[in-house]
Each structure stands twice: as structure tokens, then as C-alpha cells.
Design a protein around this motif. Structure first.
Motif, PDB file in Angstrom:
ATOM      1  N   ARG A 645       0.707  -1.334  -0.193  1.00 54.10           N
ATOM      2  CA  ARG A 645      -0.247  -0.225   0.250  1.00 54.10           C
ATOM      3  C   ARG A 645       0.881   1.181  -0.028  1.00 54.10           C
ATOM      4  NH1 ARG A 645      -3.008  -2.645   4.506  1.00 54.10           N
ATOM      5  NH2 ARG A 645      -2.315  -0.601   5.207  1.00 54.10           N
ATOM      6  N   ARG A 646       1.523   0.968   0.466  1.00 55.18           N
ATOM      7  CA  ARG A 646       3.275   2.698   0.569  1.00 55.18           C
ATOM      8  C   ARG A 646       3.391   2.471  -0.604  1.00 55.18           C
ATOM      9  NH1 ARG A 646       5.636   2.216   6.829  1.00 55.18           N
ATOM     10  NH2 ARG A 646       6.976   4.080   5.519  1.00 55.18           N
ATOM     11  N   VAL A 647       4.151   1.729  -1.459  1.00 52.86           N
ATOM     12  CA  VAL A 647       4.911   1.800  -2.312  1.00 52.86           C
ATOM     13  C   VAL A 647       3.728   2.239  -3.574  1.00 52.86           C
ATOM     14  CG1 VAL A 647       5.928   0.734  -4.244  1.00 52.86           C
ATOM     15  CG2 VAL A 647       5.919  -0.371  -2.334  1.00 52.86           C
ATOM     16  N   VAL A 648       1.905   1.426  -3.981  1.00 48.40           N
ATOM     17  CA  VAL A 648       1.405   2.437  -4.010  1.00 48.40           C
ATOM     18  C   VAL A 648       1.147   3.246  -4.342  1.00 48.40           C
ATOM     19  CG1 VAL A 648      -1.240   1.871  -5.161  1.00 48.40           C
ATOM     20  CG2 VAL A 648       0.722   0.254  -4.888  1.00 48.40           C
ATOM     21  N   GLU A 649       0.617   4.263  -2.707  1.00 50.76           N
ATOM     22  CA  GLU A 649       0.488   5.403  -2.658  1.00 50.76           C
ATOM     23  C   GLU A 649       1.678   6.656  -3.363  1.00 50.76           C
ATOM     24  OE1 GLU A 649       0.288   8.595   1.293  1.00 50.76           O
ATOM     25  OE2 GLU A 649       0.472   6.483   1.381  1.00 50.76           O
ATOM     26  N   ARG A 650       3.167   6.146  -2.818  1.00 54.72           N
ATOM     27  CA  ARG A 650       4.523   6.502  -3.864  1.00 54.72           C
ATOM     28  C   ARG A 650       4.719   6.934  -5.078  1.00 54.72           C
ATOM     29  NH1 ARG A 650       8.288   8.259  -0.841  1.00 54.72           N
ATOM     30  NH2 ARG A 650       9.710   7.956  -2.507  1.00 54.72           N
ATOM     31  N   VAL A 651       4.176   5.393  -5.925  1.00 53.43           N
ATOM     32  CA  VAL A 651       3.591   5.741  -7.271  1.00 53.43           C
ATOM     33  C   VAL A 651       2.733   6.311  -8.043  1.00 53.43           C
ATOM     34  CG1 VAL A 651       3.228   4.316  -9.277  1.00 53.43           C
ATOM     35  CG2 VAL A 651       4.643   3.538  -7.174  1.00 53.43           C
ATOM     36  N   MET A 652       1.815   6.852  -6.982  1.00 52.15           N
ATOM     37  CA  MET A 652       0.547   7.717  -8.249  1.00 52.15           C
ATOM     38  C   MET A 652       0.996   9.295  -7.667  1.00 52.15           C
ATOM     39  SD  MET A 652      -1.200   5.715  -8.695  1.00 52.15           S
ATOM     40  CE  MET A 652      -2.983   6.433  -9.498  1.00 52.15           C
ATOM     41  N   PRO A 653       0.490   9.847  -8.351  1.00 54.64           N
ATOM     42  CA  PRO A 653       0.807  11.070  -8.396  1.00 54.64           C
ATOM     43  C   PRO A 653       0.525  11.552  -6.617  1.00 54.64           C
ATOM     44  CG  PRO A 653      -0.837  11.235 -10.789  1.00 54.64           C
ATOM     45  CD  PRO A 653      -0.356   9.598  -9.147  1.00 54.64           C
ATOM     46  N   ALA A 654       1.176  12.891  -5.937  1.00 52.88           N
ATOM     47  CA  ALA A 654       1.088  13.613  -4.900  1.00 52.88           C
ATOM     48  C   ALA A 654       0.108  14.637  -4.936  1.00 52.88           C
ATOM     49  CB  ALA A 654       2.194  14.903  -4.588  1.00 52.88           C
ATOM     50  N   SER A 655      -1.326  14.935  -5.899  1.00 54.72           N
ATOM     51  CA  SER A 655      -1.810  15.204  -5.516  1.00 54.72           C
ATOM     52  C   SER A 655      -3.251  14.768  -5.623  1.00 54.72           C
ATOM     53  CB  SER A 655      -1.980  16.099  -6.852  1.00 54.72           C
ATOM     54  OG  SER A 655      -2.437  15.701  -8.223  1.00 54.72           O
ATOM     55  N   TRP A 656      -3.159  13.662  -5.820  1.00 50.95           N
ATOM     56  CA  TRP A 656      -4.032  12.683  -5.566  1.00 50.95           C
ATOM     57  C   TRP A 656      -4.690  12.264  -3.906  1.00 50.95           C
ATOM     58  CZ3 TRP A 656      -5.555   8.098  -9.009  1.00 50.95           C
ATOM     59  CH2 TRP A 656      -5.687   8.414 -10.542  1.00 50.95           C
ATOM     60  N   ILE A 657      -5.543  12.226  -3.718  1.00 53.48           N
ATOM     61  CA  ILE A 657      -6.412  11.721  -2.513  1.00 53.48           C
ATOM     62  C   ILE A 657      -6.017  10.119  -2.160  1.00 53.48           C
ATOM     63  CG2 ILE A 657      -8.101  11.896  -0.124  1.00 53.48           C
ATOM     64  CD1 ILE A 657      -8.885  14.493  -2.329  1.00 53.48           C
ATOM     65  N   PHE A 658      -5.153   9.414  -0.808  1.00 54.49           N
ATOM     66  CA  PHE A 658      -5.160   8.459  -1.650  1.00 54.49           C
ATOM     67  C   PHE A 658      -5.432   8.197   0.095  1.00 54.49           C
ATOM     68  CE2 PHE A 658      -2.984   4.068  -0.232  1.00 54.49           C
ATOM     69  CZ  PHE A 658      -2.467   3.816  -1.599  1.00 54.49           C
ATOM     70  N   VAL A 659      -5.875   6.663  -0.208  1.00 53.35           N
ATOM     71  CA  VAL A 659      -6.634   6.345   1.067  1.00 53.35           C
ATOM     72  C   VAL A 659      -6.452   4.640   0.994  1.00 53.35           C
ATOM     73  CG1 VAL A 659      -9.138   5.921   2.644  1.00 53.35           C
ATOM     74  CG2 VAL A 659      -8.717   7.269   1.302  1.00 53.35           C
ATOM     75  N   GLY A 660      -5.260   4.124   2.301  1.00 56.73           N
ATOM     76  CA  GLY A 660      -5.473   2.675   2.295  1.00 56.73           C
ATOM     77  C   GLY A 660      -6.358   2.059   3.447  1.00 56.73           C
TER      78      GLY A 660
END
Length: 751
Positions: A645-660
Motif C-alpha cells: 500500500r505504501r509503495v502504491v501511494e508513492r507511485v501515484m501523483p502526490a496531488s491525489w487523495i489516497f486512502v489505504g
């Protein structure tokens, strides 16, 4: 024309006459028709005697109507047709063999002054008062024949030329291709015509081709431009290109004609010469340094007191050894430039700063020649993109030349003038000017005028050649002109970047920052984006981009990953750490084989080189749309592996809202509390199957990302199904972003 009445043609037996027409008006209309015709119209009787002519006959043949009436038509024919003319008519009347009657053909006609011309003749038969008469229409086609002959000669020249001759439209589409072009590039005419001329240009020089097309559209001719082109087999060759604009009948530029000459052998010889000169220069430098050092020691008194005569000889030897070292250094500079080994540290710098630096650095040299260095006018605001030290080297050369050839107590004037997107920096002297016979070779190596007064000024004769090479490497131009009032004005034109914070005008257009080191390519991108309704700023360096971001709010940033003073990833990291730019969409521009690395976590999209113009516009529009008219995308990642989950969060644009979340319970709670644009779903969860969530996701796009392949029925219910062992994380990212972009495009199209 004489007022003699012309009887209208009599209809042959069996022809319908229709309604009766008043004879006088018909005759008047016929007369007006004959008088207004641009072709010569002649009627003759069955014996070949001219009966009537219209006014155009006098313009075409030179005879007045009175001179021709009653004459045999053969007066208008050269031999041998003249002698045979009457026989044509009698043969027709006797045999009925029409020959040219009723048809048209090309003939040679004879003017009153004895000159001949090409004509098209049409002959018709009619009856008047029961007699055979004939009407001939003669059109002067001399101009057409001359044009055809010229075209044939030109075609012969084009086909027999050793140079490749190519024509193309203003969008770069090839429209003609001669045999030499086939031999030079390896494409047949059928393969080349209709293709883009950019296919012959190396990828790293595409900006150069766009600049050529822009200059052509403005009507400019480009002479003997030396560059590199690509053959069909992928090999590159050195060429000299001369390009001329092609105009239509209204003088509008509609295309270009290019003459491409293979100069590979000459370049190979030049490289061999440069290598030889380099080796010789290096071999000379070591002993020369030792000689100058030894002479310096002697001159400094290390060996004891020198007599006046000995000191004089030592000073002569020391002066000439230093001059020889300067020659060797200049030769090495030339060799470095031509071999591409001279490094350029390109930076954006304020124009007024480099002008001030040039004034200060060269003031003492000007004073030593009894001249004064002055600034002639105010310096335009703005930045230039140059190697600061090399720019100073060029300015020093121009100023030192001006000072050396100026009369005592006269000024050497510096000036800077804005010219469109360029600035012209000039150095003016009041010296004797450049001899006419020397001007063509002024920028060649070892170029010095032969006048003794000029030779006494010293110098290696390499300074201007080096200055030209440096200026061109900095995407500039160098030249000279006679100055009004005497003397010469040497100048260099350098692309001028607008002042960073000077444009305060409000605009409804989205503002885009284009970060691109190649200013030619950057200007092409700016034109595309501006034509598409955007306001655009350019930056070839990170430093200038920082200042622009401080002054303006951008709807999107188009970022080449390699800039003049560092890597684009540095700028993206800084943007994501600042509140004002944290959500600004960034579109990365990179080579097709490039890798994003950790930059992938901070960008909105990618454009690969060579750039497809339509794709560029679509990507930038999407980025602007996401950044300014849509809330930040929301991604729910349902995955029990916290590390993943942490790696995928880093891969996605920082401007996205990420909920894991790690299980079904957490996912259910998150979906009840808020909506998501995308759900990235693992099927095997600690408290059940991820499939149980499919009925709860609402309008979100679902991407299965699981260790095992999803069943066919389940895969049909989701937007994408990926297997962990077969999918890179960047592919996961790209899949999600493509789904979101397509969804956004569909939503926009329905409104």
C-alpha cells in the motif's frame, strides 16, 4: 474595325430555326461578341481570302483590319505552311476530308514584323449566302510554351543535379523528390512524396526543422545551412541545405524548395585537419610554456642584471612567445568547438547584467587604446540563455577588435535592441571599416585584412571565427554592418526571454509553463499551446522556472526532464513541497526509452519524444482539466500488505487523495463515508473476498490487483484486472490514470 456588315451564318437544310429573331439586334450582339473576344477571330472564303477580322487580330499579329481584308490567309503563316495553305482548302472542297476543320491544333503563326509565335488554331465551317466560308480562332500560346520549355529545362536540371532537390509544403509534407534525393537518402520518390520532411531530421534536431519552416513562412531564404540529416538505413550524414520559399500567384508563401548537398567528405577532411592541428597544437604547447617561463625568469632578473640591449631582445622573444601561445589556445578552442568537446554551461541570466559585466571587464583594454567604452542605449528587460563565460569571451573579442581599430579618443559604443523574440547586442567603432574584398571571409579562420595598418594591430585571426562558433552553439547569430557615419557595427542576436514578473496582464486563458532547454523546440511548443487557447511562459532552466512559479499561478507545467542547470525532478520535488504549487499538474516530457524513477509519484502524465502534436494538446488539456475544474482524484486501495500500500501511494501523483485499508471492514467503512474515483482491489483479504465490494463502489472505476487471475465473469464487471506477478507498479499507475482520463473526457463530452 470597319463597319462592313457581317451576314449571320445561314442554317443548313433540316436544321430547326426556332423563333424569329430581329436581325438588327442579332447583328449588334454578334458584333459586340467579336469585338470583346481576346482571341483573334478571322473569316475567310473558299479561296483563302480574308473577309473579316476582329480587333484582337491587330494586337496579336500587328496588322490592322484594313491591311488584312482581301489578303490571302497565308500572309499570317510562315513557310512551308504558307505555300501549302490553299491546297488544304481545295482538297477539302474536292474530297470532303476535313483535316483540321472542326478540330483544334497547335501551329506556328507569323506576325507583321516577321517574328513567329506559337498559337492554337480552331477552324469551323459555315455557309453564308450559299457560299462556303471558314472561321478561324487563333489563341497566342507563346507564354504557355515558354513556361513549358522553362519547366522542361528546370526538370532536366533538377533530375541531372548531383544535389538532392526537394520541395515541401509549409507543414513539412514532401511534394517532389529528384533522383539525387533517392541516391542520397535511400527513399524512392513514391516513398518520399507525401511523407514529412521531419523523417529526414535527427530527433535532437527537430526544433531546427521547425525553426526553418517558421522562417520560410515569413518569406526568408536560408543559404548554405550546414546540419545533419538521416538516411533510410538510419545513418547520419553531413549536409549543406539551401532553402527558398515557394510563392503562389498572389505571392503568398505556400511551400519551400530545398537543395541538399552531401558534405560528408568535406567534413571528414575537416575533422582530419582538426585532429592534426590539435595534435600539433598540443605538442607545441608544452615547449612554448617552458620557453615563456624561462624568458620570464630571465626578464625578471633571476640570471642577473640585463643590459639594455639584452632586455630588448628578451622582451621581443617574450612578447612573441606569448602571441604564439595565444594562437595555440585559439586553435584548440576552434578544435574543441568543431569536435563538440567544448562544454557549454547554459544558464538564464539577466541581459543587463552581462552587458554591465562586459563594460567593466573591457574598460581598461579600451583605455589602453585611448578609446572609451560607452553604453549607447538602455538595455531591454529580460533574460538570455547563454554560457555566461563564453558570452563574455565573444563580447571581449568584439570590444577588443573595435578598440584596436578605433581612432584615438573616439568611443566604442555598446547597444542592446529588442527585435521580436530576439535581442541584438552590438559593438560599434569609428574605425576605417571592413574592406569590401575581405567581407566574405571575415569569419573564417586566420582571417585578417592584408592592409599593413590592420596587420600592425596584431591578433591571431581566429577571434571572429571562434566568436561565430560560440554564438551559434548558444543558438544565436553573429554578423556586421557598416555604421552610419563611418566605422563598423558588429552584432550578435540572441533569443530573449520575457521578464519573469513583468507580464501583469489579466487573461482568461489557462497559463502553462513550458520548461525546455532547446529554445527552438520550446517556441514550437509555445505556438502550439497558444494556438490552442493557452497563455505560455518559457524557461530553459530550473532557476528561471522557480522565479516564474513565484510570480504566476499555472494551470499546468510541461517539463522536459533535462534542463540547462539540472534535472526536472528537482523542480517537481520543490513544487510538491510548496502549498501554492502542490496540486499544479506536471506533464513530463522524456525520451521513449527513459524511466521516471521516483518522479512517477509526482506527475500527472507523460509525453514521449518525438512529440506528437495532437497528443501533446490532448494531454495538456487533460492536465488542466484535472487540475482546475475537478477536485483532486480519490483512490481507495484495498490491500492487506501494508508495504505494498505504501509503495502504491508513492507511485501515484502526490496531488491525489489516497486512502489505504487492509480488509473488507475498513473498505466498507471508507465507501460509506466518502466516494472514490478509483478502487484498487485485492481479492484475497483477511476477512473475505474483495468481490463482495463490487456492489458498494458506486461510480468508481475498479481495478483488480491480485495475486491470482480474476475469473472471467468477475473481470467483465470491473474496469481492469491485473495480476501482481505480471504487472509493474508503473503499469498499475498508468492503467489507473488512463481510466480516470477517459472517464473525465467522456464526462466533458456529455456536457
Amino acid at each position: 474595325m470597319n463597319s462592313r456588315k457581317v451576314d449571320p451564318p445561314v442554317l443548313a437544310d433540316g436544321e430547326a430555326g426556332g423563333e424569329a429573331i430581329d436581325e438588327a439586334p442579332a447583328d449588334s450582339r454578334l458584333r459586340a461578341l467579336l469585338d470583346s473576344a481576346v482571341d483573334a477571330i478571322i473569316t475567310i472564303n473558299s479561296k483563302g481570302i480574308i473577309q473579316e477580322v476582329n480587333p484582337a487580330v491587330e494586337r496579336i499579329f500587328g496588322y490592322s483590319p484594313e491591311e488584312l481584308r482581301g489578303q490571302n490567309l497565308s500572309i499570317l503563316m510562315p513557310s512551308p505552311m504558307r505555300e501549302r495553305h490553299d491546297g488544304f482548302i481545295s482538297s477539302y472542297l474536292r474530297t470532303g476530308n476535313k483535316g483540321v476543320i472542326g478540330t483544334g491544333r497547335e501551329v506556328v503563326a507569323l506576325k507583321k514584323d516577321g517574328s513567329c509565335f506559337h498559337a492554337h488554331l480552331t477552324v469551323s465551317e459555315f455557309h453564308s449566302r450559299g457560299r462556303h466560308e471558314f472561321l478561324g480562332v487563333v489563341r497566342d500560346i507563346s507564354a504557355i510554351k515558354r513556361a513549358e520549355a522553362s519547366s522542361r529545362r528546370l526538370a532536366a536540371v533538377v533530375e541531372s543535379s548531383d544535389d538532392a532537390i526537394i520541395t515541401k509544403s509549409l507543414d513539412g509534407t514532401i511534394t517532389s523528390w529528384n533522383e539525387s534525393a533517392e541516391r542520397l537518402f535511400g527513399y524512392t520518390a513514391d516513398e518520399a512524396i507525401g511523407a514529412k520532411s521531419s523523417s529526414l531530421v535527427p530527433v535532437d534536431r527537430l526544433g531546427e526543422e521547425a525553426q526553418i519552416l517558421d522562417r520560410l513562412a515569413a518569406g526568408e531564404r536560408i543559404d548554405h545551412f550546414e546540419t545533419v540529416r538521416v538516411r533510410r538505413n538510419g545513418t547520419q550524414l553531413d549536409v549543406s541545405v539551401t532553402v527558398s520559399p515557394l510563392h503562389d500567384d498572389r505571392e503568398a508563401v505556400v511551400g519551400a524548395s530545398s537543395i541538399v548537398r552531401d558534405i560528408s567528405e568535406r567534413k571528414k577532411l575537416e575533422r582530419m585537419q582538426a585532429e592534426f592541428v590539435s595534435n600539433v597544437s598540443h605538442e607545441l604547447r608544452t615547449p612554448l610554456t617552458a620557453i615563456r617561463g624561462a624568458l620570464g625568469l630571465v626578464a625578471g632578473g633571476v640570471t642577473g642584471e640585463l643590459t639594455e640591449e639584452t632586455r630588448e631582445y628578451i622582451d621581443i622573444a617574450l612578447t612573441n612567445s606569448e602571441r604564439l601561445i595565444r594562437i595555440v589556445n585559439d586553435i584548440l578552442d576552434i578544435e574543441k568547438i568543431e569536435s563538440g568537446k567544448m562544454e557549454f554551461q547554459m544558464r538564464t541570466v539577466a541581459l543587463d547584467k552581462v552587458i554591465d559585466d562586459a563594460l567593466v571587464a573591457n574598460a581598461s583594454f579600451a583605455a589602453s587604446h585611448e578609446t572609451e567604452l560607452v553604453l549607447e542605449s538602455d538595455v531591454p528587460a529580460g533574460d538570455i540563455f547563454v554560457d555566461i563565460d563564453r558570452f563574455a569571451q565573444v563580447m571581449a573579442n568584439l570590444i577588443s577588435n573595435a578598440a584596436k581599430f578605433s581612432p584615438p579618443h573616439s568611443p566604442v559604443e555598446l547597444a542592446a535592441e529588442k527585435r521580436g523574440n530576439w535581442v541584438r547586442v552590438s559593438v560599434r567603432d569609428y574605425g576605417p571599416g571592413i574592406p569590401m574584398e575581405f567581407r566574405g571571409k571575415l569569419f573564417e579562420r586566420f582571417a585578417q585584412a592584408d592592409g599593413s595598418s590592420r596587420r600592425r594591430k596584431g591578433g591571431t585571426g581566429l577571434g571572429l571565427s571562434i566568436s561565430k562558433a560560440i554564438t551559434e552553439r548558444m543558438r544565436g547569430r553573429i554578423g556586421f554592418e557598416d555604421a552610419h557615419g563611418g566605422g563598423s557595427r558588429f552584432y550578435l542576436d540572441i533569443p530573449l526571454l520575457a521578464p519573469v514578473c513583468a507580464d501583469g496582464a489579466l487573461s482568461d486563458r489557462p497559463r502553462v509553463l513550458v520548461c525546455e532547454e532547446d529554445l527552438d523546440a520550446a517556441r514550437v511548443l509555445r505556438r502550439l499551446l497558444e494556438d490552442n487557447g493557452n497563455a505560455v511562459d518559457l524557461s530553459p532552466t530550473i532557476e528561471r522556472a522557480r522565479r516564474l512559479l513565484d510570480c504566476h499561478r499555472y494551470a499546468a507545467v510541461l517539463l522536459d526532464l533535462k534542463l540547462g542547470d539540472g534535472r526536472g525532478s528537482e523542480l517537481v520535488r520543490e513544487m510538491r513541497q510548496r502549498k501554492a504549487t502542490r496540486l499544479t499538474p506536471v506533464v513530463a516530457v522524456m525520451a521513449s526509452d527513459g524511466r521516471l524513477g521516483e518522479l512517477g509519484l509526482s506527475i500527472s502524465d507523460i509525453i514521449y519524444k518525438p512529440i506528437d502534436e495532437q497528443h501533446l494538446l490532448e494531454v495538456v488539456e487533460r492536465a488542466i482539466e484535472i487540475g482546475h475544474t475537478q477536485p483532486a482524484p480519490r483512490l481507495l486501495h484495498v490491500e492487506d500488505d501494508q508495504g505494498l500500500r505504501r509503495v502504491v501511494e508513492r507511485v501515484m501523483p502526490a496531488s491525489w487523495i489516497f486512502v489505504g485499508v487492509e480488509d473488507l471492514a475498513g473498505a466498507t467503512e471508507a465507501l460509506d463515508e466518502q466516494s472514490f474515483d478509483v478502487v484498487l482491489l485485492d481479492l484475497a483479504l483477511p476477512d473475505g473476498s474483495g468481490e463482495d465490494l463490487l456492489d458498494r463502489v458506486g461510480n468508481a472505476k475498479v481495478v483488480i490487483f491480485s495475486a491470482s487471475e480474476a475469473p472471467q465473469e468477475m473481470a467483465e464487471r470491473v474496469s481492469a484486472a491485473l495480476v501482481k506477478s505480471r504487472t509493474e507498479l508503473n503499469d498499475v499507475r498508468q492503467t489507473i490514470m488512463t481510466l480516470l482520463h477517459n472517464s473525465l473526457s467522456n464526462d466533458t463530452a456529455t456536457h
